[in-house]
Every structure is written in structure tokens, then in C-alpha cells.
Motif scaffolding. Sequence first.
Motif, mmCIF file in Angstrom:
data_model
loop_
_atom_site.group_PDB
_atom_site.id
_atom_site.type_symbol
_atom_site.label_atom_id
_atom_site.label_comp_id
_atom_site.label_asym_id
_atom_site.label_seq_id
_atom_site.Cartn_x
_atom_site.Cartn_y
_atom_site.Cartn_z
ATOM 1 N N ARG A 190 0.821 -1.199 -0.014
ATOM 2 C CA ARG A 190 0.045 -0.012 0.098
ATOM 3 C C ARG A 190 0.959 1.232 0.205
ATOM 4 O O ARG A 190 0.468 2.159 -0.625
ATOM 5 C CB ARG A 190 -1.042 -0.164 1.182
ATOM 6 C CG ARG A 190 -2.136 -1.074 1.065
ATOM 7 C CD ARG A 190 -3.203 -0.693 2.083
ATOM 8 N NE ARG A 190 -4.234 -1.906 2.079
ATOM 9 C CZ ARG A 190 -5.038 -2.113 1.258
ATOM 10 N NH1 ARG A 190 -5.076 -1.368 0.117
ATOM 11 N NH2 ARG A 190 -5.844 -3.164 1.256
ATOM 12 N N ALA A 191 1.914 1.311 0.697
ATOM 13 C CA ALA A 191 2.894 2.398 0.605
ATOM 14 C C ALA A 191 3.338 2.670 -0.665
ATOM 15 O O ALA A 191 3.652 3.820 -1.132
ATOM 16 C CB ALA A 191 4.067 2.208 1.680
ATOM 17 N N CYS A 192 3.900 1.520 -1.478
ATOM 18 C CA CYS A 192 4.414 1.570 -2.680
ATOM 19 C C CYS A 192 3.249 2.001 -3.492
ATOM 20 O O CYS A 192 3.484 2.879 -4.314
ATOM 21 C CB CYS A 192 4.750 0.442 -3.293
ATOM 22 S SG CYS A 192 6.460 -0.285 -2.452
ATOM 23 N N LEU A 193 1.902 1.754 -3.331
ATOM 24 C CA LEU A 193 0.770 2.441 -4.143
ATOM 25 C C LEU A 193 0.600 3.863 -4.101
ATOM 26 O O LEU A 193 0.636 4.761 -5.086
ATOM 27 C CB LEU A 193 -0.430 1.539 -3.822
ATOM 28 C CG LEU A 193 -0.660 0.220 -4.589
ATOM 29 C CD1 LEU A 193 -1.845 -0.113 -4.465
ATOM 30 C CD2 LEU A 193 -0.398 0.510 -6.344
ATOM 31 N N GLY A 194 0.892 4.055 -2.752
ATOM 32 C CA GLY A 194 0.936 5.675 -2.546
ATOM 33 C C GLY A 194 2.039 6.417 -2.968
ATOM 34 O O GLY A 194 1.709 7.584 -3.622
#
Length: 120
Positions: A8-12
Motif C-alpha cells: 500500500r505504501a508503494c501504491l501511495g
Amino acid sequence: ACDEERARACLGAYAAARGQGDDRAARAAHAGFHFALYEASGSRWLVRLIRPAWENSERYRALSLKSRGFPDRQHEHERILAACVRHDPEAAAAELRRHLALTANLVARQMGSSDLFPER
């Protein structure tokens, strides 16, 4: 961070980089997302198998970004992640296959060819 949090952090980070027009950071975040999922398998062999193919296709991946809107890419990634979080391997594989096939087809079109993979 757990695999889901990392993904999720990478998607953000991907969304932020795309919004800022930072292609280098977007590519790094995109790779981070996918490898967070691949590494969650716990199989070093799988990651070693995927990494060379990933690196060799990176030069073509940029072509798909020119012909596809960011929201579509983001939704594809979210569907892949959701299937992984649900521990639904069939759905995750189907979403990943669709994502990869769409990307390959977009690159083929950018290079003046016809689609390589039929849409399902």
C-alpha cells in the motif's frame, strides 16, 4: 512493515510520483509494489526468476504509461492487492494476468503491432 502495508505504501508513492510527473520515482514505486507481493510468497526462487524478466521489460513498460491513464493502472494494482489480502490465489493470478496482458498489448500497439494477448 507487513507485506500489505509495504504494498500500500508503494501504491501511495506511485500515485504521488505520477502526480508530480516523476517517472523515475513512479517506476521505483511500481516495482516496489509488485515485488512486495512477489516477496510475500516467501520463495526466493520465485523472486530470482521474476527479477531478470522484470528488469529486461522495464524499457518497454514506459511505453504503456503513455497510452494508459493513471487511474486505470491504480485500479488494476488495487484489485491485485485486494485479491492477495483476501488470500484468493485464483483471483490474484487472474488480476495479475490481466494487468500484464493489458500492459503487453499497449506496448505492442505503441510499437505498431497488434495485441499479443486476448482480453478475457
